[in-house]
Design an enzyme around this catalytic site. Structure first.
Site, short mmCIF file in Angstrom:
data_model
loop_
_atom_site.label_atom_id
_atom_site.label_comp_id
_atom_site.label_asym_id
_atom_site.label_seq_id
_atom_site.Cartn_x
_atom_site.Cartn_y
_atom_site.Cartn_z
N ASP A 238 -1.55 33.08 -29.11
CA ASP A 238 -2.22 33.90 -28.12
C ASP A 238 -1.55 35.26 -27.94
O ASP A 238 -2.23 36.27 -27.75
CB ASP A 238 -2.27 33.18 -26.77
CG ASP A 238 -3.38 32.15 -26.77
OD1 ASP A 238 -4.49 32.48 -27.22
OD2 ASP A 238 -3.13 31.01 -26.35
N HIS B 146 -11.54 26.41 -37.24
CA HIS B 146 -11.11 25.03 -36.99
C HIS B 146 -11.10 24.24 -38.29
O HIS B 146 -10.28 23.36 -38.48
CB HIS B 146 -12.04 24.37 -35.98
CG HIS B 146 -11.81 24.87 -34.60
ND1 HIS B 146 -12.37 26.03 -34.15
CD2 HIS B 146 -11.04 24.39 -33.61
CE1 HIS B 146 -11.96 26.24 -32.91
NE2 HIS B 146 -11.16 25.26 -32.55
N GLU C 121 2.65 34.22 -23.50
CA GLU C 121 1.59 34.44 -24.48
C GLU C 121 0.63 35.55 -24.08
O GLU C 121 -0.31 35.86 -24.79
CB GLU C 121 0.84 33.13 -24.79
CG GLU C 121 0.55 32.25 -23.63
CD GLU C 121 0.02 30.87 -24.04
OE1 GLU C 121 -0.18 30.61 -25.24
OE2 GLU C 121 -0.22 30.06 -23.14
N CYS D 295 6.57 28.31 -30.00
CA CYS D 295 5.77 27.13 -30.37
C CYS D 295 4.43 27.50 -31.00
O CYS D 295 3.61 26.61 -31.25
CB CYS D 295 5.57 26.22 -29.18
SG CYS D 295 4.68 27.00 -27.83
C1 PEP Z 1 0.01 29.65 -28.65
O1 PEP Z 1 -0.83 30.35 -28.06
O2 PEP Z 1 0.80 30.11 -29.50
C2 PEP Z 1 0.10 28.22 -28.35
C3 PEP Z 1 1.07 27.49 -28.84
O3 PEP Z 1 -0.88 27.68 -27.59
P1 PEP Z 1 -2.35 27.33 -28.14
O4 PEP Z 1 -2.36 27.53 -29.63
O5 PEP Z 1 -2.61 25.93 -27.73
O6 PEP Z 1 -3.20 28.32 -27.42
MG MG Z 2 -1.79 29.55 -26.34
#
Ligand code: PEP
Ligand code: MG
Length: 584
Positions: free
Chosen positions: A465, A197, A441, A512
């Site tokens: 993910d 983080h 994901e 994303c």
């Molecule tokens: C991902 O898993 O790529 C995603 C965009 O969701 P998060 O990072 O919030 O798990």
């Molecule tokens: Mg995710």
């Protein structure tokens, strides 16, 4: 003599300045024996240090800047709980009474005992918890020994820190957030990984940073003059004049580059062969809402709503959801908004979500995202109602995270239908044609993307993910981080298959995850057929620039080669050929 130290560059950019050391480790704690008559005073000294450490953490928690993207409060809560735990409070006091240790030494003995228990554990996740013990113990030690204060204590000495490069054994996200406020120009730590983080925060705050610079505290001292190259993960201590000149030039060039990018703001994202690319933004907090328009994004491709649930005891109610969504819609002023329903669980455990139950042994594989929503509809239904109500105020679509089978999707759609009927009965307006999409994901969903594509209005690939689950690694565990590989042929095949599934069903597919915002992958993703990117606003213009310099036909040929590569090294070679074509 100048020396160079290497680590992992986690936040790009060059910082030049003098070093400020803000954390020392446990090693310089001295042992001395106290007299019987001093025992009570010594125990009180320990208790008062623990109280001060708690108060200080509570104060930090209160002042976490609103623009902070990650769940820092949850980290701080963990440390606050540890400060209340008898293992850290009663046991050192007992050691003071029984062995007449000074408080610092008693605390160190207890710290060593706890850490050795963690070290014997087989579970790597639990083993890493010793970092938390160290963090909390260090904090108490600082009050006991009256040594160099930590970053947040120095907020009054802004001038002293401004322009400095901070060196620490390790930094917490809370310390990282405060860096920007202190005008710190960069940081390096001995520990940490690229997906911690702290590293993610450094990137979003725009501070050059390197982590994992082993033994840095041994070789670098307070006030040393250094160059920190966050792009390449190099720290040069006491550079000679020639090196300094080179880096100053490089620094000016980088600044010019980022300022030039601003010119692209109003320009469309179109490739050289005139393919139009949809370039949207990822947002988390209200403070991010304005940035979408500032960088000229086409809309929001991922609004992570779980951040609404953080830093609080109770989950938000329907009205709060509704108010927040209508505010975003207002700011976006006609640009489309993709609301992702809450993705709590795994590394995002918060009080404002679900109070009950212990944290699972493998939280990333546990009750998370849509699984949690279906298990606890009282958490989910108010959000769905609020989204539906907000849908009449602007272009809005809904995205479900972590789908792994069609049954989950149908259960969600059933809840949506029921909510629509309730609203219709009461005469509350909503968009009857609101679109529903799913995040791909989980590898099972990627393999079966065609099935999801037949039933949903759009798909969005969450590579953060998808890579984690494909490679079977915990994305926050730095011991297996080397396996987090976006170029692994399996990952590329899953991304490609999902894009093709969308094409076949005639629905849009976006990406994303962080991969969409990393410029070295843009060409490859375009070549794989991706036409929608959703990225952090801070990198959007850089991605746009690459799109405008790309020739999609040529990229498709390269991507085809990449798809038949045997390993990621081969893929990387194909990519570097691509980058050199663009550079020439
Ligand atoms: C991902 O898993 O790529 C995603 C965009 O969701 P998060 O990072 O919030 O798990
Ligand atoms: Mg995710």
């Amino acid at each position: 003599m100048s020396i160079a130290l290497h680590g992992m560059g986690v936040s790009r950019g060059i910082a030049i300045g003098s070093v400020h050391v803000i954390q020392k480790d446990q090693h310089d704690i001295r042992e001395y024996k106290i007299k019987e008559t001093e025992v009570d005073t010594e125990v009180k000294r320990l208790e008062s240090a623990i109280t001060c450490a708690s108060e200080q953490l509570r104060a930090i928690r209160k002042h976490i800047p609103r623009a902070t993207e990650t769940d820092i409060a949850a980290f701080i809560d963990t440390h606050l709980l540890m400060l209340e735990d008898s293992a850290l409070t009663h046991e050192p006091a007992r050691l003071i009474r029984e062995f007449k240790y000074n408080a610092e030494w008693a605390l160190k003995q207890q710290r060593d005992a706890l850490v050795s228990v963690f070290e014997e554990m087989n579970d790597p996740y639990l083993r890493t918890r010793q970092d938390d013990v160290d963090y909390v113990v260090n904090r108490i030690q600082r009050f006991l020994t009256d040594r160099s204060p930590m970053l947040h204590e120095e907020t009054n000495s802004r001038k002293q820190l401004s322009g400095h490069i901070v060196l620490a054994n390790d930094l917490t996200p809370a310390d990282t957030v405060l860096m920007q406020h202190n005008g710190i120009s960069g940081f390096l730590t001995e520990y940490g990984g690229p997906t911690s983080h702290t590293a993610i925060l450094a990137r979003s705050l725009g501070i050059p940073a390197i982590v994992g610079v082993q033994q840095a505290l041994r070789y670098v001292n307070e006030d040393d003059h250094v160059i920190l190259d966050g792009t390449h993960g190099v720290l040069i201590v006491d550079p000679d004049k020639r090196t300094l000149n080179q880096y100053e030039k490089l620094q000016r060039k980088e600044r010019r580059y980022y300022s030039d990018l601003k010119k692209l703001k109003g320009k469309p994202a179109i490739s050289l062969d005139e393919t139009v690319i949809e370039l949207q933004a990822n947002i988390e907090l209200p403070a991010d809402f304005d940035t979408v328009k500032e960088v000229g994004a086409n809309g929001v491709g991922l609004y992570r709503t779980e951040f609404l649930y953080m830093n609080r005891d109770e989950p938000p109610d329907e009205e709060e959801h509704y108010d927040t969504y209508t505010k975003v819609i207002d700011v976006l002023d006609g640009l489309p908004l993709t609301i992702r329903t809450l993705d709590l669980g795994a590394d995002k455990q918060v009080d404002g979500g679900r109070k009950s139950g212990p944290i699972a042994a493998n939280p990333a594989l546990g009750l998370r995202a849509v699984r949690l929503c279906l298990k606890e509809p009282s958490l989910f239904r108010p959000q769905i109602r609020a989204i539906l109500r907000a849908s009449v105020h602007g272009p809005l679509r809904v995205m479900i995270p972590m789908l792994s089978n069609l049954h989950e999707m149908n259960q969600v759609l059933q809840i949506v239908e029921e909510t629509k009927s309730e609203l219709a009965e009461k005469g509350i307006p909503f968009d009857h044609d609101i679109q529903f999409g799913g995040m791909i994901e989980v590898p099972a969903a990627a393999v079966c993307a065609e099935i999801f594509a037949r039933h949903l209005d759009f798909l969005s690939i969450g590579t953060n993910d998808l890579i984690q689950y494909t490679m079977a690694i915990d994305r926050v565990n730095d011991e297996v981080n080397y396996l987090y590989d976006p170029l692994h042929p399996a990952v590329l095949k899953l991304i490609h298959g999902t894009i093709k599934a969308g094409e076949k069903a005639g629905i849009p597919v976006a990406l994303c995850g962080e991969m969409a915002g990393e410029s070295q992958y843009t060409g490859l993703l375009l070549g794989l057929g991706l036409r929608e990117f959703s990225v952090h606003p801070s990198v959007l213009l850089e991605i746009k620039q690459i799109i405008t310099q790309s020739h999609i036909e040529e990229l498709s040929r390269l991507a085809k080669k990449a798809l038949s590569a045997e390993n990621s090294i081969e893929v990387a070679e194909i990519l570097s050929a691509l980058q050199s074509t663009r550079a020439s």
